[in-house]
Design an enzyme around this catalytic site. Structure first.
Site, mmCIF file in Angstrom:
data_model
loop_
_atom_site.group_PDB
_atom_site.id
_atom_site.type_symbol
_atom_site.label_atom_id
_atom_site.label_comp_id
_atom_site.label_asym_id
_atom_site.label_seq_id
_atom_site.Cartn_x
_atom_site.Cartn_y
_atom_site.Cartn_z
ATOM 1 N N ASP A 127 57.434 102.408 -16.946
ATOM 2 C CA ASP A 127 57.136 101.794 -15.571
ATOM 3 C C ASP A 127 56.780 100.374 -15.876
ATOM 4 O O ASP A 127 56.288 99.815 -17.085
ATOM 5 C CB ASP A 127 56.366 102.306 -14.831
ATOM 6 N N LYS A 128 57.031 99.331 -14.986
ATOM 7 C CA LYS A 128 56.405 97.885 -15.013
ATOM 8 C C LYS A 128 55.753 97.723 -13.708
ATOM 9 O O LYS A 128 55.884 98.212 -12.876
ATOM 10 C CB LYS A 128 57.458 97.245 -15.056
ATOM 11 N N HIS A 129 54.711 96.944 -14.116
ATOM 12 C CA HIS A 129 53.664 96.590 -12.888
ATOM 13 C C HIS A 129 53.588 95.124 -13.064
ATOM 14 O O HIS A 129 53.422 94.347 -13.784
ATOM 15 C CB HIS A 129 52.435 96.993 -12.867
ATOM 16 N N SER A 130 53.811 94.414 -11.786
ATOM 17 C CA SER A 130 53.903 92.924 -11.717
ATOM 18 C C SER A 130 52.526 92.288 -10.927
ATOM 19 O O SER A 130 52.249 93.306 -9.894
ATOM 20 C CB SER A 130 55.123 92.309 -11.028
ATOM 21 N N THR A 137 57.953 95.035 -3.415
ATOM 22 C CA THR A 137 59.132 95.641 -3.826
ATOM 23 C C THR A 137 59.628 96.604 -2.498
ATOM 24 O O THR A 137 60.667 96.696 -2.267
ATOM 25 C CB THR A 137 59.348 96.440 -4.899
ATOM 26 N N ARG A 155 36.296 97.532 -0.662
ATOM 27 C CA ARG A 155 36.282 96.354 -1.136
ATOM 28 C C ARG A 155 36.830 94.966 -0.171
ATOM 29 O O ARG A 155 36.460 94.247 0.152
ATOM 30 C CB ARG A 155 37.106 96.342 -2.487
ATOM 31 N N SER A 157 41.791 99.661 -10.385
ATOM 32 C CA SER A 157 42.560 99.999 -9.194
ATOM 33 C C SER A 157 44.183 99.985 -9.521
ATOM 34 O O SER A 157 44.714 101.193 -9.408
ATOM 35 C CB SER A 157 42.268 98.874 -8.046
ATOM 36 N N LYS A 163 46.622 104.061 -10.489
ATOM 37 C CA LYS A 163 47.561 104.525 -9.993
ATOM 38 C C LYS A 163 48.605 104.762 -10.905
ATOM 39 O O LYS A 163 49.535 105.446 -10.782
ATOM 40 C CB LYS A 163 48.184 103.475 -8.804
ATOM 41 N N LYS A 164 48.661 103.902 -11.874
ATOM 42 C CA LYS A 164 49.852 103.762 -12.854
ATOM 43 C C LYS A 164 49.553 105.405 -13.980
ATOM 44 O O LYS A 164 50.608 105.733 -14.177
ATOM 45 C CB LYS A 164 49.758 102.627 -13.708
HETATM 46 N N1 URA Z 1 46.306 95.502 -6.553
HETATM 47 C C1 URA Z 1 45.823 96.528 -6.444
HETATM 48 O O1 URA Z 1 46.388 97.679 -6.536
HETATM 49 N N2 URA Z 1 44.412 96.745 -6.624
HETATM 50 C C2 URA Z 1 43.713 95.642 -6.699
HETATM 51 O O2 URA Z 1 42.663 95.634 -6.660
HETATM 52 C C3 URA Z 1 44.286 94.338 -6.509
HETATM 53 C C4 URA Z 1 45.732 94.321 -6.680
#
Ligand code: URA
Length: 438
Positions: free
Chosen positions: A82-85, A122, A170, A185, A189-190
């Protein structure tokens, strides 16, 4: 060992390094409700001021990962990638990248988000495709990933629920902007998505959350070091966001960019370069290419041969979208009633772009949200956006505005003019600024 929440918070408040089991105790308690929101808020504020060591960040990330379901893709015949931007304007990379990596033998279970602040998401782009189900049940998600090679879907409630709770806390306690908490954070999830490898595309520039290169590098280094420390092989790229990545911004308009790209009808070179680079890194991480150069060739060929387009079409159909979206995009993608050019006040070259302001203008047009519950108008935004160094005049506009009304088009046109500075032509810097592997 029995812990007491306020004692752990006190130790962090006073600058001590917490042990992994102390961090896990707090996060487990937050998930189960035995640690209160007030205690979680105090912990977040203590972290904001005192910071976390790398070991503490890894412990926080792993504890949040384990607060819900952790997906397991070990039954797949290839790597889960996967990729996260970190978010930008005209950043349509995911829509082309996932099918390209799948066309090269990878599996991409891509769990993506909605727009955040001035940036597009996305998921909002995919929701512009009629019928596309971005919240499939687990069985359908798994079968699409297995059979098609990729599925781009939305966050599910059972993935890292502790992050969801902590993020909400937060958000209302001025503790979002903690590098430590952002790192945990994103990565929790990843990691919960059960990946074999991850590429991070951290944007730097006027449209990025991290406008300065130093800040972008700090985020990339933190993410890469914690992801690797948590057992997920990860590479970070720092890429330019001093101008929109594609020449369009807005949900259906960006889907159209992706379709034109995949069908080789109109390929934006900047979008191509970033997508190929991310894809190449993913193939190397997954053992599907011996080096980045070979990875680039494989991804570029997946595009030029039409194989990536075929995978995208199958993914859309498998998730409920139209089977002929690529053949007849105009039949499915919403079109705004008002479309008109926006000319600069004076002719000249583009010297600088306030890219963030373009994203804000899309939100103001109705293409993003000002409250979480807001509906999005997929049809609005901008196309034909002029890039840095482009000469604009009475012929060449700054871009085309797509709006729901003449009044909305007027306001967006003014915002677009204000976002562009005419002057000595800017020479765009490198698109891929740095590669982080710490
Ligand atoms: N995206 C996230 O998922 N968490 C953060 O804290 C900031 C951006």
């Amino acid at each position: 060992m029995a812990f007491i929440p306020q004692e752990i918070i006190r130790r962090k408040r006073d600058g001590a390094a917490l042990a992994a089991d102390e961090v896990r105790f707090l996060i487990d308690g937050l998930t189960r409700g035995t640690v209160t929101e007030g205690q979680a808020a105090a912990f977040a504020m203590a972290v904001f001021f005192r910071g976390l060591s790398r070991d503490e960040r890894v412990a926080l990330t792993l504890a949040m990962r384990d607060s819900g379901t952790v997906l397991d893709w070990s039954d797949l015949p290839g790597p889960a990638l996967d990729k996260h931007s970190s978010g930008g304007i005209g950043d349509t990379v995911s829509l082309m990248l996932a099918p390209a990596v799948a066309a090269c033998g990878g599996f991409v279970p891509m769990i993506s988000g909605r727009g955040l602040g001035h940036t597009g998401g996305t998921l909002d782009k995919l929701d512009a495709i009629p019928g596309y189900g971005s919240q499939p049940d687990n069985a359908l998600f798994r079968s699409v990933v297995r059979d098609v090679g990729c599925a781009i879907i939305g966050q599910t409630a059972d993935l890292a629920p502790a992050d969801k709770r902590l993020y909400a806390i937060r958000d209302v306690t001025a503790t979002v902007e903690s590098l430590d908490l952002i790192t945990a954070s994103i990565l929790s999830k990843k990691l919960a998505a059960g990946l074999t490898g991850l590429v991070l595309d951290v944007k730097a520039g006027s449209g990025a959350f991290m406008a300065t290169l130093d800040d972008a590098r700090g985020l990339a280094e933190s993410l890469v070091s914690v992801a690797n420390g948590a057992g997920l092989p990860t590479v970070g790229l720092i890429t330019d966001m001093n101008e929109p990545l594609a020449s369009a911004a807005g949900n259906a308009l960006e889907v159209r960019v992706a379709i034109d790209f995949l069908t080789n009808t109109r390929v934006d070179p900047r979008l191509h370069a970033v997508t190929v680079e991310c894809g190449a890194e993913m193939l190397v991480l997954g053992g599907l290419a011996p080096d980045v150069a070979a990875g680039r060739t494989a991804i570029a060929t997946a595009f030029s041969s039409g194989r990536a387009a075929a995978v995208f079409a199958r993914m859309v159909a498998a998730l409920g979208g139209p089977a002929d979206l690529l053949e007849r995009p105009e039949a499915y993608l919403a079109r705004a009633p008002v479309v008109r050019p926006v000319h600069a006040d004076a002719a000249g070259a583009i010297a600088a772009i306030d890219t963030r302001a373009i994203g804000v203008a899309v939100v103001a047009l109705g293409g993003g949200r000002t409250r979480p519950e807001d509906a999005i108008d997929p049809s609005v935004g901008f196309t034909n956006l002029a890039g840095l160094g482009t000469v604009v005049d009475g012929e060449r506009p700054l871009g085309l505005v797509h709006a729901a009304s003449e009044a909305a088009a007027d306001a967006a046109s003014a915002a677009l003019r204000a976002a562009y500075r005419i002057g000595p032509p800017a020479t765009p810097g490198p698109l891929v600024i740095d590669r982080i592997t710490v």
